[in-house]
Design an enzyme around this catalytic site. Sequence first.
Site, short mmCIF file in Angstrom:
data_model
loop_
_atom_site.label_atom_id
_atom_site.label_comp_id
_atom_site.label_asym_id
_atom_site.label_seq_id
_atom_site.Cartn_x
_atom_site.Cartn_y
_atom_site.Cartn_z
N GLU A 35 -19.09 -5.04 10.67
CA GLU A 35 -20.00 -4.27 11.54
C GLU A 35 -21.09 -5.16 12.14
OE1 GLU A 35 -18.94 -3.28 8.60
OE2 GLU A 35 -17.94 -1.38 8.94
N ARG A 44 -25.83 -1.99 7.51
CA ARG A 44 -25.74 -3.45 7.33
C ARG A 44 -25.85 -4.20 8.66
NH1 ARG A 44 -20.12 -4.97 4.63
NH2 ARG A 44 -21.27 -4.19 2.86
N LYS A 88 0.86 -1.19 0.00
CA LYS A 88 0.00 0.00 0.00
C LYS A 88 0.90 1.24 0.00
CE LYS A 88 -4.44 1.08 2.15
NZ LYS A 88 -5.47 0.55 3.08
C1 LIG Z 1 -18.81 -1.86 5.38
C2 LIG Z 1 -17.62 -0.93 5.35
N1 LIG Z 1 -16.97 -0.67 6.51
C3 LIG Z 1 -15.92 0.17 6.52
C4 LIG Z 1 -15.51 0.78 5.36
C5 LIG Z 1 -14.39 1.79 5.40
N2 LIG Z 1 -13.24 1.34 4.61
C6 LIG Z 1 -13.02 1.76 3.39
S1 LIG Z 1 -11.69 1.10 2.70
C7 LIG Z 1 -11.33 0.24 4.14
C8 LIG Z 1 -10.15 -0.62 4.25
C9 LIG Z 1 -10.13 -1.60 3.11
O1 LIG Z 1 -8.99 -2.42 3.25
P1 LIG Z 1 -8.66 -3.38 2.03
O2 LIG Z 1 -9.90 -4.08 1.60
O3 LIG Z 1 -7.52 -4.22 2.46
O4 LIG Z 1 -8.26 -2.42 0.85
P2 LIG Z 1 -6.91 -1.54 0.70
O5 LIG Z 1 -7.28 -0.15 1.15
O6 LIG Z 1 -5.86 -2.17 1.55
O7 LIG Z 1 -6.59 -1.59 -0.76
C10 LIG Z 1 -12.31 0.47 5.08
C11 LIG Z 1 -12.34 -0.13 6.44
C12 LIG Z 1 -16.23 0.48 4.17
N3 LIG Z 1 -15.90 1.04 2.99
N4 LIG Z 1 -17.25 -0.38 4.20
MG LIG Z 2 -5.54 -4.03 2.30
#
Ligand SMILES: Cc1ncc(C[n+]2csc(CCOP(=O)(O)OP(=O)(O)O)c2C)c(N)n1
Ligand SMILES: [Mg+2]
Length: 639
Positions: free
Chosen positions: A367, A395, A282
């Site tokens: 969640e 959700r 990242k």
């Molecule tokens: C249901 C939900 N909860 C929280 C979020 C907030 N959120 C957006 S991106 C993220 C982290 C995603 O991590 P990952 O899937 O590993 O993607 P990366 O950013 O590492 O590419 C979170 C917690 C969301 N988009 N949807």
């Molecule tokens: Mg990730």
Amino acid sequence: MTLLESVHEPADLTRLTPEELDRLSIEIRAFLVDKVTKTGGHLGPNLGVVELTIALHRVFDSPRDTLIFDVGHQAYVHKILTGRRDGFDDLRQQGGISGYPCRDESEHDHVENSHASAALSYADGLAKAYELRGERRSAVVVVGDGALTGGMCWEALNNIAAGTDRSVVIVVNDNGRSYSPTIGGVADHLAALRLRPGYERALEEGKRVLQGTPVVGKPLYAALHAAKRGIKDALSPQAMFEDLGMKYIGPVDGHDFESLESSLRRAKDFGGPVIVHAVTRKGNGYPLAENDELDQMHQTDPIDPVTGKPRKSKGTVWTSVFADELAKIGAEREDVVAITAAMLRSTGLAPFAEKFPERCFDVGIAEQHAITSAAGMAMAGLHPVVAIYSTFLNRAFDQLLMDVALHKQPVTVVLDRAGITGPDGASHHGMWDLSILGVIPGIHIAAPRDALTLREELREAVAIDDGPSVLRFPKATVGDDILAVERVGPVDILRRGETSDVLLVTVGSFAELGLAAADRLADQGIGVTVVDPRWVAPVPRELVDLAAKHRLVVTVEDSGRHGGFGWSLAALLRDSDVDVPLRDLGIPNEFHAHGSRDEVLVRLGLTAQDVARRVTGWASDLIGSHDQENAEQVDRALP
Ligand SMILES: Cc1ncc(C[n+]2csc(CCOP(=O)(O)OP(=O)(O)O)c2C)c(N)n1
Ligand SMILES: [Mg+2]
Ligand SMILES: CC(=O)[C@@H](O)[C@H](O)COP(=O)(O)O
């Protein structure tokens, strides 16, 4: 002309040489840093998927093959490669391109919902449809290690694995982080797979050696199979995906074009459900994002690209007030514990976690689990505080209703980003919570108007022990404290009108807006009493008596109108036989495109000027105390 300028559509990628691909990656990274440090956005995630996205578009045939990004915050490179490079000056700005896939922007975009862990379900549905229609197409998903901690992913995998002839290519973009390092068994398993990278190479080497021997025909295949079995057992921990009946390819270096493309081609040719485990970094290529200890670069505000310093100060935000008060409560009450769904810092739980690490739990992007796990904690005598963004509570509605409220469990849910959030657009506005939570029997919902009432109402919430309590506040800078002139039950009288023409009931942070509107109306001789209910559910009965003493009631809330506070108060007045006209102002129940919070509120007519204008009109129509001329005077008097 740069290579980046020569790429207008995915087909342009297929003619590039390996050297040109590497150069294109460098150009895209520089472009992302330049643009996103100006506009703000998901810089870290997108820097991590440059090679992966290029490789996907070289191997698959979008939009015939459907490319879906889970959450979609990491689709900037996809947008650059599909003809939207010029839109990045206005990324996430009102009228500009969205920070997520957007169907109106491109035929290459499919899923706009930024709620995590949903993409695999789309892919399962798409693949079933392609099979039914006899279409040889692939459903391709990019899902992060964080999103993979969400329950829907496992519901989808259970179904995808059963579709042995359906081409579903699941690219796990494993960078080991959500906002912060991804937690849990899934993350640990991916790490175990990541740490044993030799399997694929050893397998290829074994094949090469055997094919160089004089062994041919069946003995060769037997020898190859034995080698594969031996290497797999020796090098690769039992990949849970294979236990599910899915082919697993990886771990693959997610920044190496050759490895990526050969793996993606194998996956495409496989013709069934397959996981490609891509290991990425990242923030790759930008040290401020690579070393993102404080989760600042997952989604950054506009910053100086060299120092990383914000281009403008935000002042004190609501989240930091909550963070400070919860840490204080934690020191006073050891039964209070905190739960985050992979967003410890952005929901303000970091100070609590630093002081009470054993009492703060990160459950991953889960969640639903967070809420029901909290119910379990409450049943065992704790008082959990679950901190999540308003839109993500959608959700977990059933869990709050049936796992918490039905059992009258003392769980406090703190909803940050309630109301219009702004740049993250329609699936991020926290405009649904009052409408959906209002139906829950026994629920208590508070909407603080300032830092003072946030601290006060948070304490009141954690003192409620006969059911769920909820606190909601916006993604905004918190204004000055607004002192009440009187408190009637839970209701704060903020301003008494010269006459009792209008009772203006403001929800939460809209108190400031209501007082400004009342000032303008007073100039026109319209007497407005402004009150803050503080607790919006159950609707305080003291509002019934207050309404009965006025000639018109107006509510204004940073929440969806349908089933919102205004509707609830109207129902209470009806049930109480108080026949005073009520008009409610709130967010129209539509999907509202991105822009800054203030820009969207202006679009929705939720400003002091708009409220004053609407009240003048209603006062003129309904209580006849002021003619249309006044309405025009209000207009003229307003800035
Ligand atoms: C249901 C939900 N909860 C929280 C979020 C907030 N959120 C957006 S991106 C993220 C982290 C995603 O991590 P990952 O899937 O590993 O993607 P990366 O950013 O590492 O590419 C979170 C917690 C969301 N988009 N949807
Ligand atoms: Mg990730
Ligand atoms: C994609 C996602 O859900 C978040 O990263 C979103 O961008 C919210 O960002 P803030 O935490 O800045 O509100």
